[in-house]
Design a protein around this motif. Structure first.
Motif, PDB file in Angstrom:
ATOM      1  N   ASP A 157      45.528  11.507   5.284  1.00  0.00           N
ATOM      2  CA  ASP A 157      45.545  10.064   5.505  1.00  0.00           C
ATOM      3  C   ASP A 157      44.685   9.655   6.706  1.00  0.00           C
ATOM      4  N   ARG A 158      43.539  10.265   6.796  1.00  0.00           N
ATOM      5  CA  ARG A 158      42.588   9.831   7.814  1.00  0.00           C
ATOM      6  C   ARG A 158      41.282   9.467   7.126  1.00  0.00           C
ATOM      7  N   GLU A 159      40.651   8.413   7.583  1.00  0.00           N
ATOM      8  CA  GLU A 159      39.386   7.987   7.000  1.00  0.00           C
ATOM      9  C   GLU A 159      38.317   8.119   8.093  1.00  0.00           C
ATOM     10  N   PRO A 160      37.519   9.188   8.026  1.00  0.00           N
ATOM     11  CA  PRO A 160      36.576   9.394   9.120  1.00  0.00           C
ATOM     12  C   PRO A 160      35.529   8.287   9.216  1.00  0.00           C
ATOM     13  N   VAL A 161      35.332   7.768  10.420  1.00  0.00           N
ATOM     14  CA  VAL A 161      34.285   6.784  10.662  1.00  0.00           C
ATOM     15  C   VAL A 161      33.253   7.436  11.564  1.00  0.00           C
ATOM     16  N   GLU A 162      31.986   7.303  11.143  1.00  0.00           N
ATOM     17  CA  GLU A 162      30.922   7.995  11.846  1.00  0.00           C
ATOM     18  C   GLU A 162      30.274   7.091  12.894  1.00  0.00           C
ATOM     19  N   PHE A 163      30.065   7.606  14.089  1.00  0.00           N
ATOM     20  CA  PHE A 163      29.337   6.869  15.114  1.00  0.00           C
ATOM     21  C   PHE A 163      28.173   7.719  15.586  1.00  0.00           C
ATOM     22  N   ARG A 164      26.976   7.226  15.375  1.00  0.00           N
ATOM     23  CA  ARG A 164      25.797   7.932  15.853  1.00  0.00           C
ATOM     24  C   ARG A 164      25.664   7.667  17.344  1.00  0.00           C
ATOM     25  N   VAL A 165      25.572   8.744  18.140  1.00  0.00           N
ATOM     26  CA  VAL A 165      25.516   8.522  19.578  1.00  0.00           C
ATOM     27  C   VAL A 165      24.178   8.919  20.190  1.00  0.00           C
ATOM     28  N   GLY A 166      23.338   9.618  19.434  1.00  0.00           N
ATOM     29  CA  GLY A 166      22.066  10.007  20.026  1.00  0.00           C
ATOM     30  C   GLY A 166      21.304  10.953  19.121  1.00  0.00           C
ATOM     31  N   THR A 167      20.247  11.506  19.658  1.00  0.00           N
ATOM     32  CA  THR A 167      19.409  12.412  18.895  1.00  0.00           C
ATOM     33  C   THR A 167      19.134  13.644  19.746  1.00  0.00           C
ATOM     34  N   LEU A 311      12.295  19.332  14.401  1.00  0.00           N
ATOM     35  CA  LEU A 311      13.705  19.741  14.475  1.00  0.00           C
ATOM     36  C   LEU A 311      14.560  18.721  15.234  1.00  0.00           C
ATOM     37  N   ALA A 312      14.226  17.438  15.087  1.00  0.00           N
ATOM     38  CA  ALA A 312      15.066  16.392  15.679  1.00  0.00           C
ATOM     39  C   ALA A 312      16.233  16.114  14.740  1.00  0.00           C
ATOM     40  N   ARG A 313      17.403  15.944  15.316  1.00  0.00           N
ATOM     41  CA  ARG A 313      18.583  15.744  14.460  1.00  0.00           C
ATOM     42  C   ARG A 313      19.575  14.818  15.143  1.00  0.00           C
ATOM     43  N   PRO A 314      20.365  14.119  14.347  1.00  0.00           N
ATOM     44  CA  PRO A 314      21.317  13.154  14.918  1.00  0.00           C
ATOM     45  C   PRO A 314      22.569  13.831  15.478  1.00  0.00           C
ATOM     46  N   LEU A 315      23.165  13.192  16.463  1.00  0.00           N
ATOM     47  CA  LEU A 315      24.441  13.640  17.022  1.00  0.00           C
ATOM     48  C   LEU A 315      25.496  12.570  16.750  1.00  0.00           C
ATOM     49  N   PHE A 316      26.682  13.012  16.387  1.00  0.00           N
ATOM     50  CA  PHE A 316      27.733  12.068  15.975  1.00  0.00           C
ATOM     51  C   PHE A 316      29.042  12.302  16.711  1.00  0.00           C
ATOM     52  N   ILE A 317      29.857  11.254  16.749  1.00  0.00           N
ATOM     53  CA  ILE A 317      31.285  11.445  16.977  1.00  0.00           C
ATOM     54  C   ILE A 317      32.020  10.765  15.814  1.00  0.00           C
ATOM     55  N   TYR A 318      33.176  11.307  15.473  1.00  0.00           N
ATOM     56  CA  TYR A 318      33.967  10.768  14.367  1.00  0.00           C
ATOM     57  C   TYR A 318      35.365  10.399  14.843  1.00  0.00           C
ATOM     58  N   SER A 319      35.864   9.284  14.315  1.00  0.00           N
ATOM     59  CA  SER A 319      37.270   8.998  14.534  1.00  0.00           C
ATOM     60  C   SER A 319      37.823   8.283  13.296  1.00  0.00           C
ATOM     61  N   LEU A 338      29.706   4.026  23.164  1.00  0.00           N
ATOM     62  CA  LEU A 338      28.563   3.413  22.489  1.00  0.00           C
ATOM     63  C   LEU A 338      27.851   2.429  23.411  1.00  0.00           C
ATOM     64  N   THR A 339      28.607   1.784  24.288  1.00  0.00           N
ATOM     65  CA  THR A 339      28.008   0.784  25.163  1.00  0.00           C
ATOM     66  C   THR A 339      27.104   1.428  26.209  1.00  0.00           C
ATOM     67  N   PHE A 340      27.536   2.536  26.756  1.00  0.00           N
ATOM     68  CA  PHE A 340      26.811   3.093  27.896  1.00  0.00           C
ATOM     69  C   PHE A 340      26.083   4.402  27.599  1.00  0.00           C
ATOM     70  N   VAL A 341      26.145   4.876  26.349  1.00  0.00           N
ATOM     71  CA  VAL A 341      25.580   6.195  26.060  1.00  0.00           C
ATOM     72  C   VAL A 341      24.100   6.270  26.446  1.00  0.00           C
ATOM     73  N   VAL A 348      21.650  13.868  30.476  1.00  0.00           N
ATOM     74  CA  VAL A 348      22.293  14.989  29.798  1.00  0.00           C
ATOM     75  C   VAL A 348      21.252  15.877  29.134  1.00  0.00           C
ATOM     76  N   GLY A 349      20.202  15.244  28.617  1.00  0.00           N
ATOM     77  CA  GLY A 349      19.151  16.039  27.994  1.00  0.00           C
ATOM     78  C   GLY A 349      18.966  15.770  26.507  1.00  0.00           C
ATOM     79  N   TYR A 350      19.472  14.658  26.040  1.00  0.00           N
ATOM     80  CA  TYR A 350      19.192  14.273  24.661  1.00  0.00           C
ATOM     81  C   TYR A 350      18.400  12.978  24.652  1.00  0.00           C
ATOM     82  N   PHE A 351      18.167  12.455  23.452  1.00  0.00           N
ATOM     83  CA  PHE A 351      17.286  11.306  23.319  1.00  0.00           C
ATOM     84  C   PHE A 351      18.043  10.169  22.661  1.00  0.00           C
ATOM     85  N   PRO A 352      17.825   8.947  23.148  1.00  0.00           N
ATOM     86  CA  PRO A 352      18.608   7.827  22.622  1.00  0.00           C
ATOM     87  C   PRO A 352      18.322   7.595  21.137  1.00  0.00           C
ATOM     88  N   ALA A 353      19.365   7.228  20.419  1.00  0.00           N
ATOM     89  CA  ALA A 353      19.173   6.792  19.036  1.00  0.00           C
ATOM     90  C   ALA A 353      18.512   5.419  19.079  1.00  0.00           C
TER      91      ALA A 353
END
Lengths: 371, 315
Positions: A157-167, A311-319, A338-341, A348-353
């Motif tokens: 009974d969980r519905e995963p919602v995807e949030f893209r946070v960076g690349t 080899l660029a790829r998206p990074l996610f968090i799920y809730s 999401l506001t301040f990422v 940190v060493g990644y690239f903004p989405a």
């Protein structure tokens, strides 16, 4: 008489020991923490905000005072970190880990008083804790959720919602003493280097030394591993992911670890070593490692933006909307994330989405909150 | 020893019969408490064995692997269905063997020195230091292997022959780790050898060294063998040192300077989250654990047997 008294005392002792053992057992049963705060929170939340902002304001005065003027930032309601209480449990990708850690640190700097745990266990294991055992509130992932994982999420009974946070620009790294790969490698060469078909560098390219290739790869439950199979190995093996995975896993001198620092140490320590992991781990160790050009393009922000780094790829968090409704602190943290990422992601060493992708994530959060 | 106790106790027994009848509740409570402690440790052991068997049965019952494949396969890569325990087993044996090669001579020498040569003053200083060595957390030994022993080996044998993660450095550090164990167990065995034996040897004109090596050590052989076997099972089960310094990829190799992965190292890596729970890969680590358990259990049985079979009884 004597016997019964012995028996009774024995019973008593056993009862005492059993009760003494009980608290020791509790911390190991992991699911409990996720349930307990949910019930406690609503009452706590109403009490603590009065105290917490008072503590937070003097230290972080400029930011919180400046932002309420905007009220809505990128369409999201403002989060007053000082007013947020309750614990947040997250687990997943070791690639996303440094980013989530930075966001959590900032969230705490701005006044969040609860505990936030971030376990670095790999995307697959993280999604499993989120979808199967339901132990976590947020799953970090360096790959998109699989349909099988969505199904197991729905089963509890969980519905995963995807949030893209960076690349991330997956960094393929070698030892600084490695001189034969200064020109970089092609994706085909990279697949061969990491496959069981080549034991020595010379078997990939005769111009390279006849030394054994020492391979360092993230573990099989890692999103980075999955991505590498998908982006590098699979195309080289007739687009058969199974064959590609087998070729990599059957290779000699292969070290698999979920701990990226083990990989860093391994590549740093041997001139015949090669490894790959998220760009953040390379940036952190840029003085000890060399990142390879892939198809002639070095990993960098501009290459990622231009879409030229292969080899660029998206990074996610799920809730899940229900968790966010039950535990407002989770929604607040994602909102804050999401506001301040984009203010933290470079360090940190990644690239903004891209802005549109990030706005999409914010929309997803608004929709999830509206449910 | 026991017989003498009984004979001296018997005559006092009669006048004390009254005392025995008096009820002492606190005695009963203490007895019951101690009994419960004993029972708990037995139940915990049984519980562990039960879980190991249950999960291993699930692993072998999955149909993806049979026992013969498990015991004879030369590749361990659960993600692609390769379950041959040999590479893990071999690397466990090699690291333990290296460890014993270090620990046995050193530990025995320490024991002989402490029991035969050292002055009471030297003993008083050395024994506590040895015990401190035993109290250092093994994770510290792990970093010691990775950041001291490996660079040392590489400077001795060349960075090209010695890989950054290798079995030799882990094995040597395991050896250092178990020196205190071997030394203190052997020392107990040596000290238990009666003084009359030594004096007999001296009386026959033996030197101190001859007495130590030819009289005392053979007389204490059963205790020393027990120490060795306990040391081996400690080496086989050692985890943190090998997890940190030996490597993270199972490999069938006899070269101690190459990286490999031991059984314990693999278990600790997998349970750290490398594989999904509730999958055959995850269950596989229980089968490794069972295998380890069987090894150490057999070693313990052998040690008991050795102690009983070769014990020399002196009065």
């Amino acid at each position: 008489m004597k016997h019964t008294s012995i028996f009774v005392t024995l019973l008593m002792i056993v009862a005492i020991i059993a009760s003494a053992c009980a608290p020791a057992a509790q911390p190991t049963t992991v699911p409990q923490p996720t349930q307990a705060p949910a019930k406690v929170e609503p009452t706590k939340a109403s009490e603590q905000p009065t105290a917490a902002p008072a503590l937070a304001d003097p230290t972080k005065a400029p930011e919180p005072t400046a932002e309420p003027a905007m009220e809505m930032l990128g369409g999201l309601p403002m989060v007053d970190a000082g007013a947020v209480t309750g614990d947040i449990v997250t687990a997943g990708s070791s690639t996303v880990y440094p980013l989530s850690e930075a966001m959590a640190a900032r969230f705490q700097d701005e006044g969040y008083t609860g505990n936030i745990t971030i376990d670095s266990i790999g995307s697959g294991a993280g999604l499993e804790r989120f979808c199967k055992t339901g132990e976590t509130d947020i799953a970090n992932a360096s790959r998109a959720i699989k349909s099988s994982e969505v199904e197991s999420c729905r089963a509890i009974d969980r519905e995963p919602v995807e949030f893209r946070v960076g690349t991330d620009a997956l960094a393929v790294v070698v030892n600084p003493e490695n001189t034969w790969l200064d020109e970089g490698v092609t994706l085909e060469e990279l697949a061969k280097i990491f496959s069981a078909d080549a034991k020595t560098w010379a078997e990939v390219n005769p111009a390279w030394p006849a030394e054994p290739i020492l391979r360092f790869s993230p573990g099989t439950d890692s999103g980075t591993f999955d991505y590498f199979i998908e982006a590098v190995m699979t195309p080289a093996y007739n687009k058969d992911a199974k064959l590609g995975e087998e070729a990599l896993l059957k290779a000699e001198n292969l070290q698999l670890s979920e701990d990226d620092n083990v990989l860093v140490q391994g590549v740093e320590g041997d001139k015949n070593a090669i490894g790959y992991f998220g760009y953040a781990y390379f940036q952190e160790n840029a003085d000890k490692l060399k990142a390879l050009k892939i198809n002639g393009v070095a990993p960098s922000g501009s290459a990622v933006d231009a879409g030229t780094y292969p080899l660029a790829r998206p990074l996610f968090i799920y809730s899940d909307p229900k968790i966010m409704a039950e535990k407002p602190q989770v929604a607040d943290f994602i909102n804050f994330y999401l506001t301040f990422v984009n203010e933290e992601i470079d360090a940190v060493g990644y690239f903004p989405a891209s802005t549109s992708v990030l706005n999409g994530a914010k929309m997803a959060l608004l929709i999830a909150l509206g449910q | 020893m026991q017989t003498t106790l009984k004979t001296t106790a018997a005559p006092i027994d009669l006048p004390q019969l009254d005392l025995h009848k008096r009820r002492r509740p606190h005695e009963i409570i203490i007895q019951a408490f101690l009994f419960a402690c004993g029972i708990i440790s037995i139940f915990v052991t049984l519980g562990i064995v039960f879980v190991l068997f249950q999960e291993s049965l699930r692993f072998f019952g999955s149909g993806e692997v049979n026992l013969i494949e498990f015991l004879t396969g030369t590749t361990w890569q659960p993600a692609i269905g390769e379950f041959g325990i040999l590479p893990l087993f071999l690397s466990t044996i090699i690291t333990s063997l290296i460890g014993m090669l270090v620990a046995l001579p050193l530990g025995l020498a320490v024991a002989i020195y402490l029991s035969e040569y050292a002055s009471p003053r030297a003993r008083g200083i050395l024994k506590p230091i040895l015990e401190v060595l035993a109290g250092i957390p093994t994770v510290v030994y792990g970093y010691f292997a990775l950041t001291f022993m490996t660079p040392l080996l590489r400077s001795l044998f060349g960075a090209d022959t010695v890989q950054i993660y290798n079995m030799a450095s882990g094995g040597i550090v395991i050896g250092i780790l178990i020196i205190p164990l071997i030394a203190s167990m052997s020392e107990d065995a040596l000290s238990a050898v009666p003084r009359s034996l030594r004096e007999g040897a001296y009386g026959l004109g033996a030197t101190k060294l001859e007495t130590s090596l030819k009289i005392v050590v053979p007389a204490a052989l059963s205790g020393i063998s027990a120490a060795v076997i306990v040391g081996i099972s400690r080496a086989v089960g050692e985890t943190m040192v090998v997890a940190l310094s030996v490597g993270a990829g199972p490999k069938l190799t006899f070269n101690p300077f190459e990286s490999a992965e031991t059984m314990t190292g693999h278990i600790v890596r997998i349970s750290g989250g490398d594989l999904s729970y509730d999958s055959i890969d995850y269950n596989s680590i229980f089968s490794i654990a069972l295998f380890l358990f069987v090894i150490t259990f057999l070693l313990n049985l052998i040690s008991r047997f050795v102690v009983q079979r070769f014990r020399e009884v002196y009065d």
